[in-house]
Design an enzyme around this catalytic site. Structure first.
Site, short mmCIF file in Angstrom:
data_model
loop_
_atom_site.label_atom_id
_atom_site.label_comp_id
_atom_site.label_asym_id
_atom_site.label_seq_id
_atom_site.Cartn_x
_atom_site.Cartn_y
_atom_site.Cartn_z
CG ASN A 214 -2.09 -1.13 1.22
OD1 ASN A 214 -2.98 -0.98 0.19
ND2 ASN A 214 -1.71 -2.10 1.89
CD GLU A 215 4.87 1.49 -2.90
OE1 GLU A 215 5.10 2.06 -1.79
OE2 GLU A 215 5.47 0.80 -3.08
N PRO A 216 2.35 5.46 -0.84
CG PRO A 216 4.11 6.47 -0.55
CD PRO A 216 3.61 5.24 -0.97
#
Length: 653
Positions: free
Chosen positions: A178-180
């Site tokens: 879950n990236e920025p």
């Protein structure tokens, strides 16, 4: 909850070691945090919590549903679970597992897939039923991904939800992938990987161009629905993101901050990853401190830099305005405190890293006698010696000491196939010119030219070619600074020789080889790599081999060992904080240039080395900047200005 005070005797000591000061020193932390001296102790604690949960669920006839993570952080957790299964009968037959993520378009058989990782580290060693293993599929058509993700969510719910979720954290603040920008209500889905995430994975894939750009990951909401969450973070590279995650505001730019909403989450850290939390970085600004010599040095160096004043110009007002009034009270006046700290830092500077014979050594980092010292420089890879302490290496030799260098691993894993192919083709052409057989080289060249074997281990022949490349470079670099040929040693520790990025555990043969060299030379000084931030983890294992070898020797108490001192240097990825430096060796502009030229002999590591970490500069550029910054810091604190400095910290054993 983790029974951290009872699981392991040393764990209790580790926690109490870090929890100093007032009871509200954690008030800035928005999640429950526990800090251990090292990641091994923390990993054992997590594994035992999982084992206790498994036993409890089994006693009630219920399945135990585990959410599992990949990456370097949980490896020791899985190793301890395997040990508990093999030696204490821990039963996995009722366990259902769900992995966090998988690279998209990577087949399970690829050594870099998370399917491969989990089977290699855990599943093939325990009695978990294959039907109970759930890992997102990376090699499915794009038009089937959405349905697969929704089915994954449904399977988690059908199993009763996650009882326990194990997490690591990326330097972008991602959990899972879950990236920025990820939404707090996100579910399992396909996601594009952040550039920094791909940079961090580049070493495993032999370059960033080979790292997948997408992955399937559980969502933030999926993770937060677990009944218990434990997040692991080790090493200094995670310190900044941990501080922002634990003490910062919830934000989609740091997805891990969404864990602050969870009622039953614990963040487990080692000393390095906890370093930026306020209770450790500036405890005097948080509450009353138990002042030690090291903490005093840290605080005064911080105050000097914060006020932009040399140490000798700090005033009572500076101390009182920055939470150090109690320190001032202990020492009576700013003048006395400043002089004391200035002298301590000044005494760390020496141009004689092996000691200066015939001079008073009361305030010198190294003793004056014996005049000629036997020295071993341990280098984990074939270039760490000149990158990290090339100036000191040369200085020890020119000052007449008996200096040996020991390259602990072959370093073959850091040579690209393209470099190996170039050398293999040269060898074939040379062999052909000399009129001898080239059949075996033809086969090796064909193997190196095959671009379809990504993710597979190097063959023994390829490893030998790559090792010879590194060995030749190491010999040239060591000879350049003055080392004699018979003082250059190659240990080729077996733990490293796997042909892939995953290394074996430290073994008896690794320790035997290390110990035999130490016994043979009987050194007065040992220099070893204390930089545990290298992207492939080799430094830590090599340092452990030295520690264990010295501990074994110490138990036998040979007379010569009492004269041995162990100095730790740091490498291409970090430097000792200035308050921890115990010996700083200045370098002139000419010595800086000579060190650079020594590093240049390591041609396979120039112009795009495989294990760059987050820094794209060449190793000589990093080393020079780090050495110059150390000298500048000393100068800013009010000490003599030098061109550059190499720094060391002494370690008792």
């Amino acid at each position: 909850m983790l029974d951290l005070l009872n699981i392991h005797d040393t764990a209790q000591a580790d926690i109490s070691y870090r929890h100093v000061g007032s009871t509200d020193i954690t008030r800035y932390e928005k999640m429950h945090v526990e800090v251990f001296r090292d990641s091994g102790q923390a990993s054992i604690a997590v594994a035992h919590e999982i084992a206790d949960l498994m036993r409890d669920k089994a006693s009630r006839g219920e399945p135990c549903v585990l959410g599992l993570a990949t990456g370097s952080s949980p490896i020791r957790v899985y190793a301890e679970l395997v040990r508990l299964h093999e030696q204490e009968g821990l039963d996995f037959s009722h366990v259902i597992t769900f992995n966090l993520d998988e690279y998209y378009e990577l087949p399970p058989a690829n050594r870099n897939s998370y399917w491969y990782f989990m089977h290699d580290h855990l599943f093939k060693h325990v009695n978990v039923a294959p039907r109970n293993i759930n890992i997102p599929k990376g090699n499915i058509p794009l038009d089937e991904v959405y349905r697969h993700c929704m089915d994954y969510e449904a399977r988690i719910q059908a199993a009763g939800g996650l009882d326990f979720q194990l997490l690591g954290i990326g330097r972008t603040g991602h959990v899972g992938f879950n990236e920025p920008g990820s939404n707090s209500r996100s579910l399992t889905r396909l996601i594009t990987l952040d550039h920094l995430t791909r940079v961090d994975a580049a070493g495993d894939f032999q370059g960033i161009s080979n790292v997948p750009t997408r992955a399937i990951t559980m969502g933030i909401q999926t993770i937060n629905q677990a009944r218990r969450i434990v997040l692991l973070a080790w090493g200094h590279k995670k310190a900044e993101i941990i501080q922002r995650t634990v003490e910062g505001e919830r934000t989609s730019e740091i997805p891990a901050t969404y864990l602050q909403e969870h009622p039953n989450v614990t963040v487990l850290l080692d000393e390095e990853s906890s370093a930026e939390l306020r209770r450790f970085s500036t405890p005097w600004l948080v509450g009353p401190c138990q002042w030690t010599d090291m903490l005093e040095r840290k605080a005064i160096v911080w105050l000097s830099r914060h006020t932009e004043k040399p140490i000798l110009k700090l005033t009572e007002r500076d101390y009182n305005s920055n939470g150090m009034s109690d320190l001032l009270a202990l020492h009576g006046s700013a003048y006395d405190l400043n002089i004391r700290m200035f002298n301590q830092l000044q005494h760390t500077i020496t141009g004689w890293p092996g000691g200066k014979h015939g001079f008073d050594d009361t305030f010198r980092p190294e003793r004056a006698d014996p005049e000629v010292k036997r020295v071993i420089i341990f280098s984990p890879h074939p270039d760490d010696d000149v990158i990290s302490m090339g100036g000191t290496f040369e200085r020890l030799i020119t000052q007449g000491h008996d200096v040996h260098v020991a390259y602990q691993t072959s370093g073959n894993n850091a040579v690209t196939n393209a470099d190996a192919l170039r050398y293999a083709e040269f060898s074939r052409d040379l062999t052909d010119t000399l009129g001898t057989s080239t059949a075996r080289l033809d086969f090796i060249i064909e193997e190196l030219s095959d671009t379809t074997t990504g993710g597979t281990a190097d063959s023994a022949d390829i490893r030998r070619i790559k090792a010879l490349i590194r060995r030749g470079e190491a010999v040239a670099g060591a000879r350049f600074v003055g080392a004699a040929n018979d003082h250059i040693h190659f240990l080729d520790l077996p733990f490293y020789e796997t042909g892939s990025n995953r290394k074996n555990e430290l073994g008896e043969e690794d320790i035997r080889l290390t110990r035999e060299l130490i016994e043979r030379i009987r050194p007065h000084q040992i220099f070893a790599a204390g930089d545990l931030a290298d992207p492939h983890g080799t430094h830590r294992v090599c340092l452990d081999a030295i520690f264990i070898a010295l501990a074994e020797l110490k138990a036998e108490a040979p007379d010569w060992l009492a004269d041995t001192r162990l100095w730790l240097y740091r490498g291409a990825w970090q430097e000792w904080p200035i308050h921890e430096i115990e010996m700083a060796v200045p370098m002139s502009p000419a010595q800086v240039e000579a060190k650079r030229n020594a590093i240049f002999f390591h041609q396979s590591q120039k112009d795009g080395a495989m294990f760059q970490g987050e820094d794209n500069r060449e190793f000589w550029q990093r080393a020079e900047q780090r050495n110059r910054e150390t000298a500048q810091l000393y100068n800013q604190l009010g000490l003599t200005e030098y061109e550059a400095m190499e720094a060391f910290r002494r370690r008792e054993f």
